[in-house]
Design an enzyme around this catalytic site. Structure first.
Site, PDB file in Angstrom:
ATOM      1  N   GLU A  73      11.685  -1.694  15.741  1.00 21.98           N
ATOM      2  CA  GLU A  73      10.683  -2.345  14.898  1.00 21.98           C
ATOM      3  C   GLU A  73      11.304  -2.869  13.618  1.00 21.98           C
ATOM      4  O   GLU A  73      12.214  -2.257  13.078  1.00 21.98           O
ATOM      5  CB  GLU A  73       9.633  -1.334  14.429  1.00 21.98           C
ATOM      6  CG  GLU A  73       8.935  -0.612  15.515  1.00 21.98           C
ATOM      7  CD  GLU A  73       8.263   0.642  14.980  1.00 21.98           C
ATOM      8  OE1 GLU A  73       7.547   1.271  15.748  1.00 21.98           O
ATOM      9  OE2 GLU A  73       8.487   0.991  13.808  1.00 21.98           O
ATOM     10  N   CYS A  89      12.195  -4.586   6.281  1.00 19.39           N
ATOM     11  CA  CYS A  89      12.353  -3.165   6.566  1.00 19.39           C
ATOM     12  C   CYS A  89      12.928  -3.100   7.975  1.00 19.39           C
ATOM     13  O   CYS A  89      12.296  -3.565   8.930  1.00 19.39           O
ATOM     14  CB  CYS A  89      10.976  -2.496   6.485  1.00 19.39           C
ATOM     15  SG  CYS A  89      10.992  -0.763   6.954  1.00 19.39           S
ATOM     16  N   CYS A 107      14.436   8.589  16.744  1.00 19.14           N
ATOM     17  CA  CYS A 107      15.214   9.307  15.730  1.00 19.14           C
ATOM     18  C   CYS A 107      15.520  10.704  16.249  1.00 19.14           C
ATOM     19  O   CYS A 107      14.648  11.361  16.809  1.00 19.14           O
ATOM     20  CB  CYS A 107      14.407   9.399  14.428  1.00 19.14           C
ATOM     21  SG  CYS A 107      15.313  10.156  13.059  1.00 19.14           S
ATOM     22  N   CYS A 135      11.476  15.475  11.602  1.00 22.36           N
ATOM     23  CA  CYS A 135      10.615  15.694  10.444  1.00 22.36           C
ATOM     24  C   CYS A 135       9.179  15.818  10.964  1.00 22.36           C
ATOM     25  O   CYS A 135       8.731  14.975  11.747  1.00 22.36           O
ATOM     26  CB  CYS A 135      10.749  14.526   9.464  1.00 22.36           C
ATOM     27  SG  CYS A 135      12.435  14.315   8.856  1.00 22.36           S
ATOM     28  N   CYS A 175       6.534  12.943  10.568  1.00 27.05           N
ATOM     29  CA  CYS A 175       6.940  11.579  10.927  1.00 27.05           C
ATOM     30  C   CYS A 175       6.732  11.313  12.412  1.00 27.05           C
ATOM     31  O   CYS A 175       7.197  12.069  13.263  1.00 27.05           O
ATOM     32  CB  CYS A 175       8.409  11.364  10.560  1.00 27.05           C
ATOM     33  SG  CYS A 175       9.023   9.724  11.002  1.00 27.05           S
ATOM     34  N   CYS A 208      -1.659  -3.633  15.942  1.00 20.74           N
ATOM     35  CA  CYS A 208      -0.687  -2.869  16.711  1.00 20.74           C
ATOM     36  C   CYS A 208      -1.364  -1.957  17.705  1.00 20.74           C
ATOM     37  O   CYS A 208      -0.896  -1.788  18.813  1.00 20.74           O
ATOM     38  CB  CYS A 208       0.187  -2.034  15.787  1.00 20.74           C
ATOM     39  SG  CYS A 208       1.470  -3.012  15.062  1.00 20.74           S
TER      40      CYS A 208
HETATM   41  N1  SAH Z   1      15.443   8.512   8.183  1.00 16.20           N
HETATM   42  C1  SAH Z   1      15.368   7.845   6.928  1.00 16.20           C
HETATM   43  C2  SAH Z   1      14.775   6.457   6.956  1.00 16.20           C
HETATM   44  C3  SAH Z   1      13.557   6.203   7.812  1.00 16.20           C
HETATM   45  S1  SAH Z   1      12.014   6.864   7.302  1.00 16.20           S
HETATM   46  C4  SAH Z   1      14.620   8.714   5.941  1.00 16.20           C
HETATM   47  O1  SAH Z   1      14.012   9.692   6.338  1.00 16.20           O
HETATM   48  O2  SAH Z   1      14.675   8.430   4.749  1.00 16.20           O
HETATM   49  C5  SAH Z   1      11.625   6.047   5.832  1.00 16.20           C
HETATM   50  C6  SAH Z   1      10.652   6.827   4.973  1.00 16.20           C
HETATM   51  O3  SAH Z   1       9.350   6.918   5.613  1.00 16.20           O
HETATM   52  C7  SAH Z   1      11.058   8.265   4.713  1.00 16.20           C
HETATM   53  O4  SAH Z   1      10.930   8.548   3.349  1.00 16.20           O
HETATM   54  C8  SAH Z   1      10.053   9.047   5.541  1.00 16.20           C
HETATM   55  O5  SAH Z   1       9.923  10.340   5.053  1.00 16.20           O
HETATM   56  C9  SAH Z   1       8.809   8.204   5.384  1.00 16.20           C
HETATM   57  N2  SAH Z   1       7.711   8.473   6.318  1.00 16.20           N
HETATM   58  C10 SAH Z   1       7.770   9.001   7.548  1.00 16.20           C
HETATM   59  N3  SAH Z   1       6.549   9.138   8.074  1.00 16.20           N
HETATM   60  C11 SAH Z   1       5.658   8.671   7.171  1.00 16.20           C
HETATM   61  C12 SAH Z   1       4.234   8.537   7.137  1.00 16.20           C
HETATM   62  N4  SAH Z   1       3.478   8.915   8.163  1.00 16.20           N
HETATM   63  N5  SAH Z   1       3.657   8.030   6.027  1.00 16.20           N
HETATM   64  C13 SAH Z   1       4.430   7.612   4.995  1.00 16.20           C
HETATM   65  N6  SAH Z   1       5.766   7.702   4.972  1.00 16.20           N
HETATM   66  C14 SAH Z   1       6.394   8.226   6.048  1.00 16.20           C
END
Ligand code: SAH
Length: 366
Positions: free
Chosen positions: A83, A97, A104, A108, A111, A320
């Site tokens: 994406e 972006c 991944c 987390c 996420c 989406c």
């Molecule tokens: N792996 C890297 C980059 C990709 S995620 C990282 O973690 O920084 C980019 C950002 O999106 C990260 O700060 C992540 O914590 C955040 N993110 C993930 N899920 C999210 C959600 N549901 N709402 C808002 N931000 C989110």
């Protein structure tokens, strides 16, 4: 386009070295086919058209929000979803972006990408092709690695892509790399590589809570990660952007703001960006506006520079969802999961999370 394949085919055709550069420069300036490359011999253009696909990604879907935010879902040649998003701002900024991996490997808990199966690292060309897709529409000037994946786990490709971003119109100082705190990558970025910006997904100043939210914290504890950020700061003389998701009742209490402020020493090395959470199936809820404002105030009282991220492109979230509902699982998806599939999960993930990534611009815009 697959720049390795391009080199290979140009070699095989006995073409001089400068051809690859010529072709790349056309692509980087937004050409949409080999035909446009008028300083490349016609016969060679035809040969390349049949031997080197113009993009390493196939566009699967795109959606345009009323605020001008546009997103694209691609598939790699082996069927992996990728994406990317373009954010358009009134002052003329055009910020991308991009994804560094399909899926991944990190997990987390908040996420949605973390919940999907890891596909693989993207190549530099697959990263660049996300940018070129949008460059063909209009000039672009900023980029953040905040799409799918952990960029510092795929640093070779990320750095190789960054090397070429200026040709597309994106200066190194306008590129932001966001990480969970993958220390070897932070150290390597501090030592060599282009002068891009660094963002750290911090999310909790307390080690135990952070490990709960981000299991990678067991491997690279926050204390060590912050030390690595300070090394980067010393070397690069730039602030580290701290991303902090606001999760209701989890990490948004007053004491947690105080703990965060305490962790960010010296103050001048960091800038905090509070992120309103986009709910996923994870079960977390985003903190309300007041809680976010109070958290911000607590940080600012302690001298921590803090901003709150806005959300853009809300309305393409719905698009989406519709796309996901309409999409049939492709062959690559069938193998992984019956009836669902990664591309579909990617779209669901987009609906829930990427909409908020769409204005993760601060990193690249300071
Ligand atoms: N792996 C890297 C980059 C990709 S995620 C990282 O973690 O920084 C980019 C950002 O999106 C990260 O700060 C992540 O914590 C955040 N993110 C993930 N899920 C999210 C959600 N549901 N709402 C808002 N931000 C989110």
């Amino acid at each position: 386009m697959d720049l390795r394949l391009l080199d290979e085919r140009l070699d095989a055709a006995g073409e001089p070295r400068f051809r690859a550069r010529q072709v790349w420069e056309w692509a980087a300036r937004g050409a949409d086919s080999y035909e446009r490359m008028t300083n490349v011999p016609l016969e060679l253009r035809e040969r390349l058209s049949s031997e080197v696909p113009f993009s390493s990604l196939r566009l699967v879907h795109e959606a345009l929000a009323s605020d001008g935010t546009e997103k694209a879902l691609f598939e790699t040649h082996d069927g992996r979803p990728v994406e990317a998003v373009l954010m358009r701002y009134r002052d003329g900024r055009r910020s991308l972006c991009v994804s560094s991996q399909s899926g991944c490997p990190l997990t987390c808990t908040f996420c949605a990408t973390g919940a999907m199966r890891f596909g693989r690292n993207l190549t530099a060309s697959e990263i660049l092709d996300q940018a070129l897709h949008f460059r063909r529409k209009e000039p672009v000037n900023h980029a953040v690695f905040m799409g799918m994946g952990e960029p510092l786990m795929n640093l070779d490709s990320v750095l190789a892509a960054c090397e070429r971003f200026p040709d597309i119109g994106i200066a190194h100082s306008n590129i932001g790399v966001s990480t969970v705190g993958w220390i070897p990558g932070i150290d390597r970025m501090a030592e060599d590589g282009p002068p891009v910006r660094l963002a750290l997904s911090l999310h909790a100043a307390d080690e135990a809570l952070r490990s709960e939210l981000m299991p990678v914290n067991d491997r690279y504890p926050l204390r060590d990660v912050l030390d690595a950020c300070l090394r980067w700061h010393e070397r690069r003389r730039r602030q580290v952007f701290v991303e902090y998701l606001m999760l209701e009742g989890v990490n948004d209490r007053y004491e947690q703001a105080v703990a965060l402020a305490d962790a960010l020493e010296p103050r001048r090395a960091f800038k905090v960006n509070l992120i309103p959470y986009n709910p996923t199936d994870s079960g977390y809820r985003g903190s309300g506006r007041d809680a976010i404002a109070a958290f911000r105030a607590a940080l600012e009282e302690r001298g921590v520079r803090t901003t709150v991220r806005l959300t853009r492109g809300r309305d393409i979230a719905a698009a989406c969802g519709q796309l996901a509902a309409r999409r049939e699982p492709g062959p690559a998806e069938d193998q992984d999961k019956p009836g669902g599939g990664e591309a579909r999960e990617a779209l669901v993930e987009q609906r829930h999370a990427v909409e908020d990534r769409e204005d993760r611009r601060d990193v690249a815009h300071e």
